[in-house]
Structures are given as structure tokens and as C-alpha cells.
Design an enzyme around this catalytic site. Structure first.
Site, mmCIF file in Angstrom:
data_model
loop_
_atom_site.group_PDB
_atom_site.id
_atom_site.type_symbol
_atom_site.label_atom_id
_atom_site.label_comp_id
_atom_site.label_asym_id
_atom_site.label_seq_id
_atom_site.Cartn_x
_atom_site.Cartn_y
_atom_site.Cartn_z
ATOM 1 N N ARG A 114 -2.762 25.250 13.927
ATOM 2 C CA ARG A 114 -3.614 26.342 13.757
ATOM 3 C C ARG A 114 -4.242 25.805 13.119
ATOM 4 O O ARG A 114 -2.941 26.134 11.939
ATOM 5 C CB ARG A 114 -3.238 26.979 14.170
ATOM 6 C CG ARG A 114 -4.621 28.078 14.162
ATOM 7 C CD ARG A 114 -6.108 27.596 15.074
ATOM 8 N NE ARG A 114 -6.585 28.974 15.126
ATOM 9 C CZ ARG A 114 -8.232 28.924 15.782
ATOM 10 N NH1 ARG A 114 -8.228 27.922 16.327
ATOM 11 N NH2 ARG A 114 -8.226 29.545 15.471
ATOM 12 N N THR A 417 -13.975 22.773 20.808
ATOM 13 C CA THR A 417 -12.462 22.099 21.067
ATOM 14 C C THR A 417 -12.567 20.880 22.412
ATOM 15 O O THR A 417 -13.949 20.690 22.886
ATOM 16 C CB THR A 417 -11.514 23.564 21.406
ATOM 17 O OG1 THR A 417 -12.378 22.822 23.055
ATOM 18 C CG2 THR A 417 -11.741 24.016 20.996
ATOM 19 N N THR A 435 -9.429 21.027 18.544
ATOM 20 C CA THR A 435 -10.077 21.812 17.966
ATOM 21 C C THR A 435 -11.011 21.432 16.316
ATOM 22 O O THR A 435 -10.074 21.198 15.489
ATOM 23 C CB THR A 435 -10.578 22.689 18.585
ATOM 24 O OG1 THR A 435 -11.578 23.730 17.683
ATOM 25 C CG2 THR A 435 -8.903 23.704 17.508
ATOM 26 N N GLU A 461 -12.663 26.410 11.275
ATOM 27 C CA GLU A 461 -11.779 27.826 12.199
ATOM 28 C C GLU A 461 -11.444 28.697 11.632
ATOM 29 O O GLU A 461 -12.101 29.766 12.070
ATOM 30 C CB GLU A 461 -10.532 26.198 11.996
ATOM 31 C CG GLU A 461 -10.014 27.228 13.558
ATOM 32 C CD GLU A 461 -10.505 26.254 14.392
ATOM 33 O OE1 GLU A 461 -11.048 26.431 15.731
ATOM 34 O OE2 GLU A 461 -10.360 24.891 14.103
ATOM 35 N N ASP A 464 -13.261 32.125 13.946
ATOM 36 C CA ASP A 464 -12.735 32.666 14.667
ATOM 37 C C ASP A 464 -12.169 34.082 14.574
ATOM 38 O O ASP A 464 -11.073 34.891 15.095
ATOM 39 C CB ASP A 464 -11.288 31.285 14.989
ATOM 40 C CG ASP A 464 -12.070 30.344 16.071
ATOM 41 O OD1 ASP A 464 -13.023 31.308 17.064
ATOM 42 O OD2 ASP A 464 -11.278 29.783 17.032
ATOM 43 N N GLY A 513 -14.570 27.751 23.911
ATOM 44 C CA GLY A 513 -14.493 28.483 22.853
ATOM 45 C C GLY A 513 -13.990 29.969 23.666
ATOM 46 O O GLY A 513 -12.380 29.872 24.427
#
Length: 606
Positions: A114, A417, A435, A461, A464, A513
Site C-alpha cells: 500500500r 483498481t 490500484t 491514493e 483514500d 472502490g
């Protein structure tokens, strides 16, 4: 030569042969007819030894060829990811991140690639001068939303443990396709035409669009030499080639140099990135008189917790006694009574998600363990909140003994993604969701050399994270922006095992999502509770609830279903719910894989 020397020489030769890994040579897939970007029925695919399911035929075939050459599921995933970054750049790529579950025949590992927030970022990152959260697209487009990309470093670390083929060989397919060209697919063309922001970036505009401003047409051969050049560097030097040196400098220059919306990413952030190997989050689930073990990704993903909660709450309701109905077209679909129970369970799960889930390096789980949110007693208590009519809005529960002083985050958009599922000839398997967040990410393309058209896209990102760091009462939210933190995700890579034997049964997941959670839960429920194969479960209409509205896939449910739900207090919203599910299920003879009819994915294997 003496007999003894001959024996020694033969032994040394055999030892050298044994130490030599299998070799891989890539042959491009011949041109294939592609479906329009819309809905096309797919048959599902049966294989005996191994299978690859990915979102584009070129990517799937690259993984298949790696497995045919003796590579592991992890090897195949690397080849698939690098091709997806070329042919499906709207969804994932080397400028983004991923969560990977890997089963090595004995245990499941969770590899966290991530993205992370820059060291200079803080909780005011997405607040305007007035102190209020920015509009979503104002935050996305530019450098502000770009986090440190993690997928390449994560795959490199996982390859050291689970790879069989040499790292450098796994980049062959993407490099060759980038240099020789690939045909623009209907879906890529459709998204290029619809996107209002990508062409504002001159590097992206020069690559994707004609001089007229229109995207290149379906079937146009697109070449990307700059991407091939970067992949060659990564193949030779590993993730350092992306996160240090000239490529890293180009990334930082792009992020910090955006004229209207610069970001805070620095060279030290890239050089300091480290993937994490976490424990998979596994929980028990009983369906159709059989016990299963569901393994998903732990926080910062919310997927495994939310899916486990939804399915666990449903088991405390009459849902198991509600079979599929037959629609007017003869295709199966859930009953309105079942949809009511599912939607209510979803609201309860998403309420907990909004309060408790965040990066575990920054947020403590309730009761000291994320498993408190999946405890049968807790889920049974939550299920008692479901009545005959919709609750519309749910409140978070208290899964731990002590309440946590955390605010409840407001809902905000989540996008993007792609998903990859693979089982290799040794029975080892992976489920990986990858993603760059929104379609085309931050709409920023990096071309390190500045020569030729092309490069790779950067993620958005960081959007998010919760834009507002505190809730209405002033309490801090678990998913607020903090330096070095990983944003909460809905990505839900999942592996399912028979609890009694430990045998792997399913690998699956989806893009979409926040709705990833519903798409994946739907497929699992269809396969485990209703006895559907992977393709049949994927084909079911989509549905779900993240807040007040009950969402139904547009034109897939009859009017009487909508009316029943409305009569029982649901605010029904029919909308386009474009999942991109990939799933592989075990059969008596091998495997049966499915790919979403709403996108361009396929399954291949032997």
C-alpha cells in the site's frame, strides 16, 4: 579420466543443472477480438493444472506463459501486473500499490504494498483555505494526492521468498508489448474519451490522444518505449530503479512541480518506502452445512473485516433459508427479502468500518484485536438490530470492552483498481488487488527520459484518507492523514479453504472502490451458500449498501423487487455497478475460473 573423477564431474554437472532455475521466453498473444465496453456473457473456463484470471487477455496470457514455463503463482502475478500497467493503465501500475495474499501450500501470507503518505503531509492536506474539505476532483488531479508507490517493492520482496523464475525474465512480456505495441481495447478507449482531466497533462495527452484531442481509436497500436525503458531498469536493479535515482527524481519533479496542485512527495519518501509482510486475517464461516476458513487482508484494508461481518451477521438471520429466484430472463437473482437482510448487514459493517479501521501502525484495534469485530457473539448482537424495515443509517457498535475515542468518518468517493487470481501447478495460490485509485490515478504521467511518448501514471491514493481529520464532535478519525501512514482501503483479495482439510477452494476479488466489498461478498455467498460456480456467482446482479441508499445494479432487477424494498423503508438507487470480478474455484477435476462480463477479463490455464 578415472571412474572416480567421472563420477565427481557428473555429480557437479547434475548439481549445476539442479541449481539452474527454469527459463522463460515470452511469445505475444495473437490479436484477439474484444468485446465492447459493456456487458458480455462469458462461459467460465475449466482447467486441470493451473489457472490465471486477470482483467485483460494480454495480461492473463503473460501469466499463463509464466506458469507453463514452470513459474510460481507469484512469478505469474509479476508478469501480469507489469502488462496490466501497460494495457489497463486506468486501473493499476508501477505508480501505485497492491495487497497480495499468498498461499504456499502451508500458510497464507499477506504482503502489503500500500502507498504511504509523504513525511511532509499532515491532517490538513485536503482542507482548503477555509478549513473545509476540498472538492474530490480538486484534491485528486495533480501532485497533492500522490502517495509513495509500493507495488514494485512489495512484489520484489515477495519474489525473494516465493519466486522460481529469475526476476528479470518476468518483465519480458510487458517490455515486448510496450515496444511492439498493443491494441487499444474498447474499455480503455471508452474511459479515455470520458475522462475530463487526463488530457490536461501534456505527457499523457501526447501518449493517449490525437492532435484533435480525441483518444486514439479502438484497435490502434499504442507503443510505450519510456515504460519499457523503466521496466528494463527495474528488471536489472529491482525496486531501487523506481524509488531511487533518475526515475525517482522524475516522479518527485512531477508531483512537486504541478502548477495548480503540487504535492509533498520527496526523494526521501521514495527511498525510505518499505513493504510489510502481515498476518492474514482469517475467520470461520459456515454455509450449506460445511465449515470454511475465509482469509483476507488485514488493516489498512477494511475488506476482510467488512466481508466477514456481513456474512457473519447474515448467518444470524433467516438469510440462509432464502434461495435464489428466477428472473424473467431465466437468470438467477436474489430475492427482495434476502436483499433487505444483506443491505442491513452491510450498513452495520460499514458503520464499524467508518469508525474503527485504519493503518494498524497508527490505530489500535478495538479490544486489542481486529478479531473482536468478527466475534460470533458481537455479530449476533449486531444482527438483532435488523428489523422488518430498513434502518437507513446504522451506528457503529462497541466490539471491545472499552470504547475508543475515535470519530465517525463521513462518506467520500472511492474508485479504481484491478484484480488478479492465480493458482499454479503446485497448488500454490494468490489473490492480489492492485490500484492507482481513481481511473488514471492523479492524471499525472511520468516520462523519466523525456524522449518519445508514454511513461507510467501516478496514483491518487492519498484521497483514500478522510479529508476531514475530525468528525462533527471534534474526535479524530482513524483514517485521517498522518505522515508515513497508509490510507484505509476496501481492496478485498480473498482465499477460501475447507476448514476440515485445509484444502484451497477459492481465490477471488474485484475492483470497484468501496463496492469491492459487496462484489466480493456476493461472489463468495453465491459459491458457498447457493452452490454456484465462479462464473455464475460473478454473473449475479450487483447490489449493496454503504450508507442510507440501497444500491441495485441498473436494469438487472425487476420492478417488484424495487417496490418491495421501497415498501420496507429502503431508499433504492439503481445505478451502474461496474465490478471487475475474477475468481477461481476448485473442482473435482481441477479448477473452474470466472471473469466479470462487465469488463474485459478472461481466465487461462492448462
Amino acid at each position: 579420466m578415472s571412474a572416480r573423477l567421472s563420477t565427481v564431474a557428473l555429480s557437479l554437472l547434475l548439481a549445476a543443472c539442479a541449481a539452474t532455475p527454469p527459463s522463460f521466453t515470452y511469445t505475444p498473444l495473437p490479436p484477439q477480438p474484444e468485446a465492447a465496453s459493456g456487458y458480455q456473457d462469458k462461459p467460465g473456463w475449466a482447467t486441470r493444472q493451473y489457472a490465471v484470471a486477470a482483467a485483460n487477455p494480454l495480461a492473463t496470457d503473460a501469466g499463463r506463459q509464466v506458469l507453463a514455463a514452470g513459474g510460481s503463482a507469484l512469478d505469474a502475478a509479476i508478469a501480469v501486473q507489469m502488462v496490466l500497467g501497460l494495457v489497463e493503465p486506468q486501473s493499476s501500475g508501477i505508480g501505485g500499490g497492491a495487497f497480495l495474499l499468498y498461499y504456499d501450500g502451508k500458510q497464507v501470507s499477506a504482503w502489503d504494498g500500500r502507498e504511504t503518505a509523504p513525511a511532509a503531509a499532515d491532517e490538513t492536506l485536503f482542507l482548503g483555505a477555509d478549513g473545509k474539505p476540498m472538492a474530490f476532483n480538486d484534491a485528486v488531479v495533480g501532485g497533492r494526492s500522490v502517495g509513495v508507490p509500493g507495488v514494485v517493492a512489495m512484489l520484489e520482496q515477495a519474489h525473494r521468498e516465493q519466486g522460481k523464475l529469475p526476476w528479470r525474465e518476468l518483465f519480458q512480456p510487458a517490455i515486448r508489448l510496450a515496444e511492439q505495441g498493443f491494441a487499444i481495447s474498447p474499455r480503455l478507449h471508452t474511459l479515455l474519451k470520458a475522462d475530463a482531466f487526463l488530457k490536461q497533462d501534456p505527457v499523457a495527452a501526447a501518449y493517449f490522444y490525437q492532435a484533435s484531442g480525441e483518444p486514439y481509436p479502438v484497435g490502434h497500436q499504442l507503443r510505450n518505449q519510456p515504460y519499457a525503458d523503466v521496466l528494463r531498469q527495474i528488471a536489472a536493479r529491482g525496486s531501487k530503479a523506481l524509488l531511487q535515482g533518475t526515475v525517482a527524481e522524475a516522479i518527485v519533479a512531477k508531483v512537486q512541480g504541478h502548477a495548480a496542485n503540487p504535492g509533498k512527495l520527496a526523494l526521501a519518501d521514495l527511498a525510505g518506502y518499505r513493504p510489510k509482510k502481515r498476518d492474514a486475517l482469517c475467520s470461520d464461516y459456515r454455509a450449506a452445512s460445511r465449515d470454511y476458513r475465509l482469509c483476507g487482508f488485514p488493516p489498512p484494508s477494511s475488506g476482510a473485516i467488512a466481508i466477514g461481518q456481513i456474512l457473519g451477521i447474515l448467518n444470524q438471520t433467516p438469510a440462509a433459508g432464502l434461495p435464489l429466484q428466477q428472473g424473467a430472463d431465466g437468470k438467477p437473482l436474489p430475492s427482495p427479502q434476502w436483499l433487505h437482510l444483506y443491505s442491513e448487514a452491510s450498513r452495520l459493517a460499514f458503520a464499524d468500518r467508518a469508525k474503527y479501521v485504519g493503518d494498524p501502525d497508527f490505530v489500535s484495534p478495538p479490544g486489542g484485536s481486529w478479531h473482536t469485530m468478527l466475534a460470533p457473539g458481537y455479530l449476533a448482537a449486531r444482527a438483532k438490530l435488523i428489523g422488518d424495515n430498513s434502518m437507513k443509517t446504522a451506528q457503529p457498535g462497541q466490539p471491545g470492552a472499552m470504547p475508543l475515542a475515535l470519530g465517525i468518518a463521513a462518506a467520500q468517493p472511492e474508485y479504481g483498481t484491478s484484480h488478479i487470481s492465480i493458482v499454479d501447478a503446485d497448488g500454490h495460490a494468490l489473490s492480489m488487488t492492485t490500484t492507482i485509485e481513481a481511473q488514471f490515478g492523479a492524471r499525472q504521467m511520468v516520462n523519466p527520459s523525456g524522449k518519445g511518448a508514454g511513461g507510467f501514471l501516478l496514483n491518487n491514493e492519498l484521497t483514500d484518507f478522510n479529508f476531514a481529520p475530525n468528525d462533527a464532535s471534534g474526535l479524530p478519525t482513524a483514517n485521517r492523514v498522518q505522515p508515513g501512514k497508509r490510507p484505509r482501503s476496501s481492496m478485498s483479495p480473498t482465499l477460501v479453504f475447507d476448514k476440515a482439510s485445509g484444502q484451497l477452494l477459492i481465490s477471488g476479488g474485484s475492483p470497484g472502490g468501496a463496492l469491492i466489498i459487496h462484489y466480493t461478498a456476493k461472489t463468495l455467498y453465491g459459491m458457498l451458500n447457493w452452490g454456484l460456480n465462479a462464473q455464475q456467482a460473478i454473473n449475479l446482479p450487483n447490489f449493496g449498501a454503504t450508507g442510507a441508499p440501497t444500491l441495485l445494479e441498473e436494469k438487472r432487477f425487476p420492478a417488484d423487487t424495487v417496490q418491495w424494498l421501497q415498501t420496507h423503508g429502503h431508499e433504492v438507487r439503481e445505478t451502474d455497478m461496474t465490478s471487475g470480478l475474477q475468481a477461481i474455484g476448485r473442482t473435482a477435476d481441477g479448477y473452474f475460473g470466472g471473469a466479470d462480463p462487465r469488463r474485459e477479463g478472461v481466465v487461462m490455464g492448462e
